[in-house]
Design a protein around this motif. Structure first.
Motif, PDB file in Angstrom:
ATOM      1  N   HIS A   1      37.178  45.078  52.903  1.00 55.24           N
ATOM      2  CA  HIS A   1      37.740  46.340  52.428  1.00 55.24           C
ATOM      3  C   HIS A   1      38.857  46.058  51.422  1.00 55.24           C
ATOM      4  O   HIS A   1      39.664  45.139  51.645  1.00 55.24           O
ATOM      5  N   PRO A   2      38.965  46.846  50.377  1.00 56.00           N
ATOM      6  CA  PRO A   2      40.051  46.614  49.417  1.00 56.00           C
ATOM      7  C   PRO A   2      41.420  47.069  49.919  1.00 56.00           C
ATOM      8  O   PRO A   2      42.435  46.740  49.308  1.00 56.00           O
ATOM      9  N   HIS A   3      41.440  47.819  51.048  1.00 57.33           N
ATOM     10  CA  HIS A   3      42.721  48.336  51.546  1.00 57.33           C
ATOM     11  C   HIS A   3      43.294  47.484  52.680  1.00 57.33           C
ATOM     12  O   HIS A   3      44.394  47.780  53.164  1.00 57.33           O
ATOM     13  N   ASP A   4      42.570  46.443  53.145  1.00 50.52           N
ATOM     14  CA  ASP A   4      43.123  45.599  54.205  1.00 50.52           C
ATOM     15  C   ASP A   4      42.970  44.125  53.821  1.00 50.52           C
ATOM     16  O   ASP A   4      42.407  43.794  52.774  1.00 50.52           O
ATOM     17  N   ASP A   5      43.501  43.248  54.682  1.00 48.27           N
ATOM     18  CA  ASP A   5      43.501  41.817  54.342  1.00 48.27           C
ATOM     19  C   ASP A   5      42.277  41.083  54.848  1.00 48.27           C
ATOM     20  O   ASP A   5      42.196  39.852  54.752  1.00 48.27           O
ATOM     21  N   GLY A   6      41.305  41.821  55.423  1.00 49.24           N
ATOM     22  CA  GLY A   6      40.073  41.201  55.900  1.00 49.24           C
ATOM     23  C   GLY A   6      40.252  40.364  57.147  1.00 49.24           C
ATOM     24  O   GLY A   6      39.320  39.679  57.562  1.00 49.24           O
ATOM     25  N   GLY A   7      41.450  40.440  57.738  1.00 49.63           N
ATOM     26  CA  GLY A   7      41.733  39.609  58.899  1.00 49.63           C
ATOM     27  C   GLY A   7      41.992  38.161  58.544  1.00 49.63           C
ATOM     28  O   GLY A   7      42.124  37.305  59.421  1.00 49.63           O
ATOM     29  N   THR A   8      42.085  37.880  57.231  1.00 49.64           N
ATOM     30  CA  THR A   8      42.268  36.491  56.785  1.00 49.64           C
ATOM     31  C   THR A   8      43.450  36.361  55.828  1.00 49.64           C
ATOM     32  O   THR A   8      43.548  35.361  55.107  1.00 49.64           O
ATOM     33  N   GLY A   9      44.318  37.370  55.815  1.00 48.37           N
ATOM     34  CA  GLY A   9      45.519  37.283  54.991  1.00 48.37           C
ATOM     35  C   GLY A   9      45.293  37.442  53.503  1.00 48.37           C
ATOM     36  O   GLY A   9      46.110  36.999  52.692  1.00 48.37           O
ATOM     37  N   ARG A  10      44.219  38.100  53.136  1.00 47.86           N
ATOM     38  CA  ARG A  10      43.912  38.288  51.720  1.00 47.86           C
ATOM     39  C   ARG A  10      44.694  39.482  51.155  1.00 47.86           C
ATOM     40  O   ARG A  10      45.040  40.411  51.884  1.00 47.86           O
ATOM     41  N   PRO A  11      44.948  39.518  49.828  1.00 46.76           N
ATOM     42  CA  PRO A  11      45.658  40.661  49.243  1.00 46.76           C
ATOM     43  C   PRO A  11      44.779  41.902  49.196  1.00 46.76           C
ATOM     44  O   PRO A  11      43.546  41.811  49.242  1.00 46.76           O
ATOM     45  N   THR A  12      45.415  43.053  49.112  1.00 43.39           N
ATOM     46  CA  THR A  12      44.705  44.314  48.911  1.00 43.39           C
ATOM     47  C   THR A  12      44.735  44.663  47.423  1.00 43.39           C
ATOM     48  O   THR A  12      45.484  44.061  46.647  1.00 43.39           O
ATOM     49  N   LEU A  13      43.944  45.657  47.035  1.00 43.44           N
ATOM     50  CA  LEU A  13      44.011  46.112  45.641  1.00 43.44           C
ATOM     51  C   LEU A  13      45.383  46.676  45.326  1.00 43.44           C
ATOM     52  O   LEU A  13      45.885  46.544  44.202  1.00 43.44           O
ATOM     53  N   SER A  14      46.006  47.309  46.312  1.00 44.33           N
ATOM     54  CA  SER A  14      47.363  47.818  46.110  1.00 44.33           C
ATOM     55  C   SER A  14      48.339  46.679  45.854  1.00 44.33           C
ATOM     56  O   SER A  14      49.228  46.779  44.998  1.00 44.33           O
ATOM     57  N   ASP A  15      48.172  45.581  46.558  1.00 45.29           N
ATOM     58  CA  ASP A  15      49.064  44.431  46.385  1.00 45.29           C
ATOM     59  C   ASP A  15      49.031  43.890  44.959  1.00 45.29           C
ATOM     60  O   ASP A  15      50.043  43.394  44.447  1.00 45.29           O
ATOM     61  N   ILE A  16      47.869  43.966  44.318  1.00 48.71           N
ATOM     62  CA  ILE A  16      47.742  43.385  42.975  1.00 48.71           C
ATOM     63  C   ILE A  16      47.865  44.442  41.879  1.00 48.71           C
ATOM     64  O   ILE A  16      47.608  44.157  40.700  1.00 48.71           O
ATOM     65  N   GLY A  17      48.244  45.689  42.268  1.00 50.36           N
ATOM     66  CA  GLY A  17      48.481  46.729  41.279  1.00 50.36           C
ATOM     67  C   GLY A  17      47.248  47.456  40.794  1.00 50.36           C
ATOM     68  O   GLY A  17      47.261  48.051  39.712  1.00 50.36           O
ATOM     69  N   PHE A  18      46.165  47.416  41.588  1.00 50.94           N
ATOM     70  CA  PHE A  18      44.921  48.078  41.200  1.00 50.94           C
ATOM     71  C   PHE A  18      44.569  49.201  42.186  1.00 50.94           C
ATOM     72  O   PHE A  18      43.401  49.378  42.530  1.00 50.94           O
ATOM     73  N   ASP A  19      45.569  49.957  42.606  1.00 49.03           N
ATOM     74  CA  ASP A  19      45.324  51.045  43.564  1.00 49.03           C
ATOM     75  C   ASP A  19      44.228  51.993  43.091  1.00 49.03           C
ATOM     76  O   ASP A  19      43.425  52.490  43.885  1.00 49.03           O
ATOM     77  N   SER A  20      44.207  52.281  41.779  1.00 48.07           N
ATOM     78  CA  SER A  20      43.266  53.274  41.248  1.00 48.07           C
ATOM     79  C   SER A  20      41.817  52.851  41.410  1.00 48.07           C
ATOM     80  O   SER A  20      40.916  53.697  41.336  1.00 48.07           O
ATOM     81  N   LEU A  21      41.561  51.557  41.628  1.00 46.45           N
ATOM     82  CA  LEU A  21      40.186  51.079  41.795  1.00 46.45           C
ATOM     83  C   LEU A  21      39.751  51.035  43.258  1.00 46.45           C
ATOM     84  O   LEU A  21      38.628  50.631  43.557  1.00 46.45           O
ATOM     85  N   ASP A  22      40.627  51.453  44.167  1.00 47.26           N
ATOM     86  CA  ASP A  22      40.237  51.567  45.576  1.00 47.26           C
ATOM     87  C   ASP A  22      39.541  52.908  45.763  1.00 47.26           C
ATOM     88  O   ASP A  22      40.068  53.847  46.356  1.00 47.26           O
ATOM     89  N   ILE A  23      38.334  52.991  45.236  1.00 49.80           N
ATOM     90  CA  ILE A  23      37.554  54.238  45.206  1.00 49.80           C
ATOM     91  C   ILE A  23      36.083  53.843  45.199  1.00 49.80           C
ATOM     92  O   ILE A  23      35.717  52.758  44.731  1.00 49.80           O
ATOM     93  N   ASP A  24      35.225  54.712  45.713  1.00 45.92           N
ATOM     94  CA  ASP A  24      33.819  54.333  45.882  1.00 45.92           C
ATOM     95  C   ASP A  24      33.115  54.021  44.573  1.00 45.92           C
ATOM     96  O   ASP A  24      32.195  53.197  44.544  1.00 45.92           O
ATOM     97  N   TRP A  25      33.522  54.666  43.453  1.00 46.39           N
ATOM     98  CA  TRP A  25      32.819  54.369  42.204  1.00 46.39           C
ATOM     99  C   TRP A  25      33.289  53.073  41.550  1.00 46.39           C
ATOM    100  O   TRP A  25      32.764  52.684  40.500  1.00 46.39           O
ATOM    101  N   ALA A  26      34.239  52.357  42.183  1.00 43.66           N
ATOM    102  CA  ALA A  26      34.643  51.040  41.705  1.00 43.66           C
ATOM    103  C   ALA A  26      34.229  49.938  42.667  1.00 43.66           C
ATOM    104  O   ALA A  26      34.039  48.793  42.254  1.00 43.66           O
ATOM    105  N   THR A  27      34.101  50.259  43.965  1.00 43.23           N
ATOM    106  CA  THR A  27      33.662  49.273  44.943  1.00 43.23           C
ATOM    107  C   THR A  27      33.012  49.961  46.137  1.00 43.23           C
ATOM    108  O   THR A  27      33.542  50.951  46.656  1.00 43.23           O
TER     109      THR A  27
END
Length: 737
Positions: free
Chosen positions: A329-355
């Motif tokens: 999921h782009p909104h969580d860390d995947g349980g492995t400490g990964r960044p979110t889209l919000s963390d990298i400044g791409f909040d606007s792409l956390d939407i179904d037509w982008a992923t």
């Protein structure tokens, strides 16, 4: 002995023809209302007849195929050959399709309808296209309907096909690539040389079963095929099994099953769940659980109104398969400490037509349409990082049809000179040809295409991400906007008022009119060839390519008087779009005096720039016109001011007629020893206006810019000099003929 007839009166293919035959790959066919499941195609543009072109494809025994060969004139040949090169089917002229229209041009077709493949394996197709020395479109399309195919799954449970691949769950570290790290879990399938992942469906551990297993298996296969279009991974169907453990024992890596007891769900309302390809899932919760997908049959997921591409049901399947292949999921860390889209400044792409991995859906109330039909742009990039790009997808020249289908797709084109075709669109589209690299570790370029009106919506009705190098566009019958990408684009706008947008100032380009349209060459020598394009848009200004032809439809004196109105009211050079509008109004019968009255009303909208207002006194108006037309900084002389003020006050004159009369009077000074400069100044302003607004078709970036820049240019004109004013614009060195 063959169980099908051969056409012995027709020549067989030679070994050389079969060896050189190009392969056609079937891809999922998403058009609604059609029985076809997949389509394979080749297309391009050519000015000569293309004779005896041979392609090979793989067909399924019992599946039904429709073949369409299209060229400018009636194609010469359309034939199918078996794997030995024997002719087995040939087009009959009585089967020819009707003419079709692409961008207003009529094309002819040869057709083979309802051919049923007699065996599973390789076939060849020969096509000869007749272009008649015209540079026109040609294509071969093979549509497949597998509903009639002979099933490879037995009536009972068990393995239908042999286990083909030996992938293993594995891990990978952070990449330092923000997009990739925000989309991946750190888990992936480690593939062997076959690049194959085996899949299956099964009943559940608690007696759950599929009511329509054949339909479910077909949907799973079609969904996985959309992933293969982007990534170098193949999927092999193992069939149906009694439960997930049996599927795993047979070698299935991705198994789709059911759960009614919430065995694998953290919440009873959870729709579905998939296991990452993590090594830890090799042993728990059962052996080889990694990659498996479960549908919660007690949730809403079991009663969705549609599971077709573009629906919420199909979106759900794509989402879970994304997890099976290592996406998070782009909104969580995947349980492995990964960044979110919000963390990298791409909040606007956390939407179904982008992923497909997003939970955000602006059209969530509509469960039938406006959802992804394929992995979206961020998913495709992540998949290409994990498994490498599929370089066979649309390899070679390709023609891609874009139209509003009420769903979202991603189009990946691996190579070749490609054309985007909007002939079936029922509205204007905006196309950003791929030119952005979102990922630092995947060099795939990204672009976008959508109906123009949809780009302002939070949930567009249709959207297609464009991945790869795409060069050419054939537009719709409506107003289209195409953003170039520096790849020697050939763009035919079709109907409507079409624009091509360039990401640099006008001065960085050379513009040349040709018999067919316009050539635009950038600073490094790359040339775009444009036809039926009405506007060019640059960072600082734009060009209207039709105003010159429009101006030629009126007497020159009328066009001159309209340009003089710009000078009289605003002391500015007109922009091409505004000038063309008023020329069109004059053609429809609007008088110069009426146009002048409208100019005054327009000037009051920009009072700070023009000095005009609704409360402007007649004397102030007269002084303004004297300054603009007669070049008198102090305004009107006492006698002139009194005369025109009284004429306006009495109603004998309108502000429009006053302007027209003063303009005519200014020309009367021509040759006068004392006042001849007045006529020269006005004539020079008209000359510059004609050069910039008519010959060049110059537009500015906004109405405010049109006024301020137009005023600055006019202010630089003198009775003896026009060059200084034209140099202010910074036009390219070559005049546009």
């Amino acid at each position: 002995m063959n169980n099908y007839a051969t056409l012995d009166h027709l020549p067989d293919l030679s070994l050389s023809q079969m060896d050189l035959a190009r392969s056609l790959t079937f891809l999922t066919h998403f058009a609604t209302g059609m029985a076809w499941d997949r389509v394979a195609s080749v297309s391009g543009l050519n000015s000569a007849a293309l004779l005896h072109s041979v392609y090979k494809f793989t067909a399924v025994e019992g599946a039904t195929y429709d073949l369409f060969s299209t060229s400018y004139f009636d194609p010469f040949i359309l034939r199918i050959f078996d794997s030995q090169g024997n002719a087995i089917v040939a087009n009959q002229e009585s089967d020819d399709g009707s003419s079709i229209y692409l961008s207003g041009v009529s094309y002819e077709q040869d057709v083979i309808y309802n051919w049923v493949a007699p065996y599973s394996g390789t076939y060849y197709v020969e096509a000869s296209w007749n272009q008649g020395n015209y540079f026109k479109y040609y294509s071969l399309q093979i549509y497949e309907d597998k509903d009639t195919a002979i099933s490879t799954i037995s009536a009972g449970e068990g393995v239908a096909n042999l286990n083909a691949g030996k992938p293993k769950p594995s891990t990978h570290g952070l990449t330092g690539d923000d997009i990739i790290d925000a989309m991946t879990t750190g888990y992936k399938w480690s593939l062997d040389a076959t690049r194959v992942i085996d899949f299956s469906i099964s009943s559940g551990f608690n007696g759950e079963y599929w009511k329509s297993p054949t339909e479910v298996a077909a949907s799973l296969k079609a969904a996985l095929a959309t992933f293969s279009e982007f990534a170098n991974v193949k999927f092999n169907d193992l069939g149906r099994f009694e439960d997930p453990a049996q599927a795993a024992l047979a070698g299935s890596e991705i198994n789709l099953s059911l759960d009614s007891e919430w065995t694998f769900f953290s919440a009873k309302t959870q729709w579905a769940r998939a296991f990452f390809p993590a090594p830890s899932y090799s042993q728990t919760p059962y052996t080889d659980a990694a990659g498996d997908v479960y549908l919660n049959i007690n949730s809403k997921a079991n009663t969705l109104p549609s599971y077709s591409p573009g629906s919420a049901g199909w979106f759900l399947l794509l989402h879970e398969l994304g997890h099976s292949l290592g996406l998070k999921h782009p909104h969580d860390d995947g349980g492995t400490g990964r960044p979110t889209l919000s963390d990298i400044g791409f909040d606007s792409l956390d939407i179904d037509w982008a992923t497909i991995m997003s939970y955000n859906d602006e059209a969530f109330t509509n469960l039938v349409k406006w959802d992804p039909a394929t992995p979206m742009v961020l998913d495709a990039l992540a998949l290409q990082y994990l498994y490498g790009p599929n370089m066979s997808t649309h390899a070679g020249p390709s023609m891609h049809v874009l139209q509003d289908k009420d769903l979202y797709t991603t189009l990946w084109d691996a190579s070749g000179t490609d054309t985007l075709l909007l002939n079936l669109a029922n509205e204007g589209w905006t196309i950003h040809l791929p030119d952005i690299q979102l990922s630092s570790s995947v060099n795939t370029l990204v672009g976008l295409a959508a109906p123009t009106d949809d780009l302002t919506l939070s949930a567009p009705s249709s959207l297609t991400w464009l991945l790869g190098n795409m060069e050419n566009v054939i537009g719709s019958a409506y107003d289209d906007v195409v953003h170039n990408n520096g790849l020697s684009n050939e763009i035919d706008g079709g109907g409507g008022v079409d624009q091509v947008v360039y990401e640099d100032d006008l001065s960085a380009f050379q513009i040349k009119r040709t018999p067919k349209g316009v050539e635009v060459t950038d600073s490094v020598g790359i040339t775009d060839t444009l036809q039926q394009i009405e506007r060019l848009v640059f960072d600082d200004m734009g060009l209207n390519l039709t105003v010159k032809a429009t101006a030629s439809t009126l007497p020159g004196s009328t066009v001159t008087r309209i340009m003089e109105l710009y000078i009289a009211f605003f002391n500015r050079i007109p922009d091409a779009d505004g000038l063309e509008y008023w020329i069109s109004q004059a053609r429809q019968g609007l008088s110069i005096d009426r146009i002048a009255e409208t100019f005054y009303a327009a000037g009051t909208q920009y009072e700070a720039l023009t000095g005009m207002s609704n409360s402007m006194q007649d004397a102030d108006f007269v002084n303004l016109i004297y300054r603009n037309v007669l070049g008198r900084p102090e305004g009107a002389d006492v006698g002139g001011l009194q005369y025109w003020s009284q004429s306006l006050e009495s109603g004998a004159s309108s502000r429009g007629t006053v302007v027209s009369t003063i303009l005519t009077a200014a020309h009367g000074f021509e040759g006068d020893a004392n006042w001849g400069w007045v006529a020269n100044l006005l004539s020079n302003k008209v000359t510059v206006a004609n050069t910039l607004a008519v010959d060049w078709g110059l537009n500015f970036s906004s109405p405010e810019q049109a006024i301020t820049q137009g005023m600055a240019i006019a202010a630089a004109i003198t009775p003896n000099d026009t060059d200084t004013a034209i140099e202010l614009v910074g036009l390219p060195s070559n005049p546009m003929g």
